[in-house]
Design an enzyme around this catalytic site. Structure first.
Site, PDB file in Angstrom:
ATOM      1  N   GLY A  26      -1.756   2.576  -4.985  1.00 50.20           N
ATOM      2  CA  GLY A  26      -1.244   3.947  -4.991  1.00 50.20           C
ATOM      3  C   GLY A  26      -1.253   4.627  -3.637  1.00 50.20           C
ATOM      4  N   VAL A  34       0.853  -1.176   0.000  1.00 56.65           N
ATOM      5  CA  VAL A  34       0.000   0.000   0.000  1.00 56.65           C
ATOM      6  C   VAL A  34       0.892   1.230   0.000  1.00 56.65           C
ATOM      7  CG1 VAL A  34      -1.873   1.220   1.170  1.00 56.65           C
ATOM      8  CG2 VAL A  34      -1.692  -1.264   1.388  1.00 56.65           C
ATOM      9  N   CYS A  35       0.586   2.182  -0.859  1.00 54.66           N
ATOM     10  CA  CYS A  35       1.253   3.476  -0.870  1.00 54.66           C
ATOM     11  C   CYS A  35       2.774   3.301  -0.961  1.00 54.66           C
ATOM     12  CB  CYS A  35       0.817   4.276   0.357  1.00 54.66           C
ATOM     13  SG  CYS A  35       1.124   6.048   0.261  1.00 54.66           S
ATOM     14  N   GLY A  36       3.516   3.811   0.027  1.00 49.25           N
ATOM     15  CA  GLY A  36       4.977   3.741  -0.012  1.00 49.25           C
ATOM     16  C   GLY A  36       5.555   2.380   0.266  1.00 49.25           C
TER      17      GLY A  36
END
Length: 218
Positions: free
Chosen positions: A170, A120-122
């Site tokens: 993202g 997720v994300c980073g």
């Protein structure tokens, strides 16, 4: 199957809690067949997030032999600041992940055909900076796409990117969409839809996968 959500110091709580809640609800709809666990590379411990000291408790050690999903969140902290002055920016926290025992465990998970590694994300940046996903297709938070590409990863601008045994998402709230997609991929659309209805949430964006026809240039 089991879903192991990996905690590390400085993690983003929403990256963890959003998929946790979705996967637990999905587990209920499949009669508890899916175990959902908070884990670390070190084993059970209290882990401090990057969000004003909020903590979560990991109950197990990450096990790369356990079939199912390994989910790596991103980090939260200042976007700018001098690490020499003790400022733990998001890039510093993500890079520190690469200095932990989690790297070898995630590498083993990626080599296990019975495991899908998701981020997720980073979280994808943490794996990329550790050299775990060179040449793979992935997404991350829009502020980190340039860094993702610089590490040798092929960025794809989609809400969720399915690259086989690597599924990435993202921005922070995309953890909801990631987990719903994992439920659909693993248990079918009816289970994912039941969770969507329970949460009164409609999935956003496109799930990209390396399949189907290539689009022609305009």
């Amino acid at each position: 199957m089991d879903a192991q959500i990996v905690l590390f110091d400085g993690f983003d709580p929403l990256d963890v809690v959003a998929p946790y809640e979705v996967l637990v609800a999905g587990s209920d709809y499949v009669g508890g067949e899916l175990g959902v666990h908070l884990v670390t590379a070190e084993g059970p411990r209290t882990v401090v997030s990057g969000s004003r000291g909020l903590t979560l408790g990991a109950t197990d050690r990450l096990d790369p032999a356990k079939p199912g999903y390994v989910i790596v969140p991103g980090a939260v902290g200042p976007l700018a600041g001098d690490p020499d002055d003790g400022v733990e920016t998001i890039p510093v926290l993500l890079a520190r992940f690469g200095e932990t025992a989690a790297v070898d465990l995630v590498r083993a998970a990626l080599a296990n055909p019975d495991i899908t590694v998701a981020t997720v994300c980073g979280g994808s940046l943490a794996l990329a900076m550790a050299g775990l996903i060179d040449g793979r297709r992935a997404n991350t938070h829009h502020l980190g796409v340039d860094v993702l590409e610089a590490t040798g990863v092929v960025p794809v601008s989609a809400r969720v990117v399915d690259d086989g045994n690597l599924v990435t998402a993202g921005g922070v709230t995309s953890g909801l969409d990631l987990a719903l997609y994992l439920l659909e991929r693993g248990y079918g659309p009816r289970i994912a839809h039941a969770v969507e209805q329970m949460f009164a949430y409609e999935r956003r964006g496109t799930v990209w996968s390396d399949s189907g026809r290539e689009p022609k240039a305009w």
